[in-house]
Design a protein around this motif. Structure first.
Motif, PDB file in Angstrom:
ATOM      1  N   GLN A  81       2.789  -1.224 -13.882  1.00  0.00           N
ATOM      2  CA  GLN A  81       2.334  -1.195 -12.487  1.00  0.00           C
ATOM      3  C   GLN A  81       2.668  -2.501 -11.772  1.00  0.00           C
ATOM      4  OE1 GLN A  81      -1.700   0.216 -12.829  1.00  0.00           O
ATOM      5  NE2 GLN A  81      -1.008   2.339 -12.838  1.00  0.00           N
ATOM      6  N   ARG A  82       2.570  -3.599 -12.510  1.00  0.00           N
ATOM      7  CA  ARG A  82       2.952  -4.891 -11.930  1.00  0.00           C
ATOM      8  C   ARG A  82       4.426  -4.833 -11.492  1.00  0.00           C
ATOM      9  NH1 ARG A  82       1.254  -8.803 -16.273  1.00  0.00           N
ATOM     10  NH2 ARG A  82      -0.768  -7.827 -16.156  1.00  0.00           N
ATOM     11  N   HIS A  95       4.160  -6.591   1.115  1.00  0.00           N
ATOM     12  CA  HIS A  95       4.195  -5.136   0.947  1.00  0.00           C
ATOM     13  C   HIS A  95       5.657  -4.715   0.946  1.00  0.00           C
ATOM     14  CE1 HIS A  95      -0.096  -4.895   1.387  1.00  0.00           C
ATOM     15  NE2 HIS A  95      -0.007  -5.685   2.445  1.00  0.00           N
ATOM     16  N   ARG A 113      -0.403 -11.167   0.729  1.00  0.00           N
ATOM     17  CA  ARG A 113       0.364 -10.420  -0.279  1.00  0.00           C
ATOM     18  C   ARG A 113       1.490  -9.651   0.402  1.00  0.00           C
ATOM     19  NH1 ARG A 113      -2.546  -9.267  -5.136  1.00  0.00           N
ATOM     20  NH2 ARG A 113      -1.486  -7.285  -5.374  1.00  0.00           N
ATOM     21  N   LYS A 173       0.400   6.003 -10.336  1.00  0.00           N
ATOM     22  CA  LYS A 173       0.470   4.798  -9.496  1.00  0.00           C
ATOM     23  C   LYS A 173       1.814   4.081  -9.581  1.00  0.00           C
ATOM     24  CE  LYS A 173      -4.454   3.806  -9.682  1.00  0.00           C
ATOM     25  NZ  LYS A 173      -5.458   3.000 -10.338  1.00  0.00           N
ATOM     26  N   GLY A 174       2.860   4.752  -9.227  1.00  0.00           N
ATOM     27  CA  GLY A 174       4.186   4.124  -9.190  1.00  0.00           C
ATOM     28  C   GLY A 174       4.901   4.058 -10.530  1.00  0.00           C
ATOM     29  N   ASN A 223       5.177  -2.738  -8.418  1.00  0.00           N
ATOM     30  CA  ASN A 223       4.773  -3.332  -7.136  1.00  0.00           C
ATOM     31  C   ASN A 223       5.722  -4.412  -6.639  1.00  0.00           C
ATOM     32  OD1 ASN A 223       2.511  -1.770  -6.640  1.00  0.00           O
ATOM     33  ND2 ASN A 223       1.243  -3.000  -8.012  1.00  0.00           N
ATOM     34  N   LYS A 224       6.709  -4.761  -7.435  1.00  0.00           N
ATOM     35  CA  LYS A 224       7.681  -5.771  -6.994  1.00  0.00           C
ATOM     36  C   LYS A 224       8.675  -5.121  -6.024  1.00  0.00           C
ATOM     37  CE  LYS A 224       6.307  -8.866 -10.115  1.00  0.00           C
ATOM     38  NZ  LYS A 224       5.322  -9.850  -9.652  1.00  0.00           N
TER      39      LYS A 224
END
Ligand code: CO8
Length: 257
Positions: free
Chosen positions: A194-195, A253, A251, A12-13, A198-199
């Protein structure tokens, strides 16, 4: 490339690299460092990777450079092998890197963790620069990054006496970001990674670069660099998306463009 000393996965990234020489407490030999650089290069090129997570096993993050490999080395050997080019590459990684430390992070292991941007550690883990006990001294940042994190007095104690510190002490001194129960380290580190993944990637990249720049520049030079980076981000789609999402109360993207 088939890796022998590290385990590489993508979740996941997050590009996860686990040091994997458990029999020698993940001692960092030349081959491992080569593989590490190779994996980092791949992850730098991979758009799906937004954050790199570096970890060891529950007993050791890494107990330092491989002493057996260095034992009979001459100065010429070290120069020819150019071991530090691998370490230099670590400092140039543009994506954010998190070290998840369980067990020992000693010598080159502590330096490897410090070359990352954030450090999470398990309760019971320890950080140290014991090279003095081998008749040498830190060579991959232990006298430079350490002093910037923990200050001169503690750095002198750790390097000159070779005395390790606990994760709690490392946290109090500002060397690491968080101490967590050992059984939660992997999960917690993955959450942080993961946080971060997502940036907005370009904002993360320039913010990282700007913070690192502060260690090597005057305040005026650093502020100038920071301002230029800030302006630069207004050329990105992610800036428009981030601010539009805020005003539209949704949110964002981010796409790294
Ligand atoms: N290199 C090679 N092998 C190691 C290393 C190491 N750094 N550390 C541990 N091992 C091996 C041991 O030899 C042992 O192998 P074996 O089972 O075959 O005898 C195995 O790992 C387990 O170690 P121990 O039995 O010693 O385990 P303990 O739990 O009793 O002790 C310690 C753990 C305290 C971590 C102990 O192993 C130790 O003191 N290790 C050395 C730590 C150290 O001095 N690190 C600094 C190394 S020098 C360095 O990092 C310089 C970096 C500069 C940059 C590098 C670019 C060149």
């Amino acid at each position: 490339m088939a890796y022998q000393h590290i385990l590489v996965t993508k979740i996941k990234g997050v590009g996860r690299i686990q040091l994997d020489r458990p029999d020698v407490l993940n001692a960092l030999n030349l081959a491992l460092m080569d593989e590490l650089v190779h994996a980092l290069n791949e992850m730098e090129r991979d758009d799906e990777v937004g954050c790199i997570l570096l970890c060891g096993n529950e007993h050791a993050f890494a107990a330092g450079a491989d002493i057996f490999e260095m034992l009979d080395a001459t100065t010429t050997d070290l120069l020819v092998q150019d071991q530090f080019s691998a370490w230099d590459r670590l400092s140039e990684v543009k994506k954010p890197m998190i070290a998840a430390v369980s067990g020992m992070a000693l010598g080159g292991g502590c330096e490897l963790a410090m070359a990352c941007d954030l450090i999470l550690a398990a309760e019971g883990s320890s950080f140290g620069q014991p090279e003095i006990n081998l008749g040498v001294m830190p060579g991959a940042g232990g006298t430079q990054r350490l002093v910037r994190s923990v200050g001169k007095a503690k750095a002198m104690e750790m390097v000159l006496l070779g005395r390790p510190i606990t994760a709690q002490e490392a946290y109090r001194l500002g060397l690491i970001n968080e101490v967590v129960p050992a059984h939660q380290l992997e999960e917690e580190a993955m959450k942080w990674a993961q946080r971060l993944a997502n940036k907005a990637p370009l904002a993360v990249r320039l913010a990282k670069e700007s913070i690192l720049k502060s260690m090597e520049s005057t305040l005026a030079e650093g502020l100038d660099f920071e301002q230029k980076c800030f302006y630069l981000l207004f050329a990105t789609e992610d800036q428009k998306e981030g601010m539009r999402a805020f005003v539209e109360k949704r949110r964002p993207h981010f796409h790294g463009k």
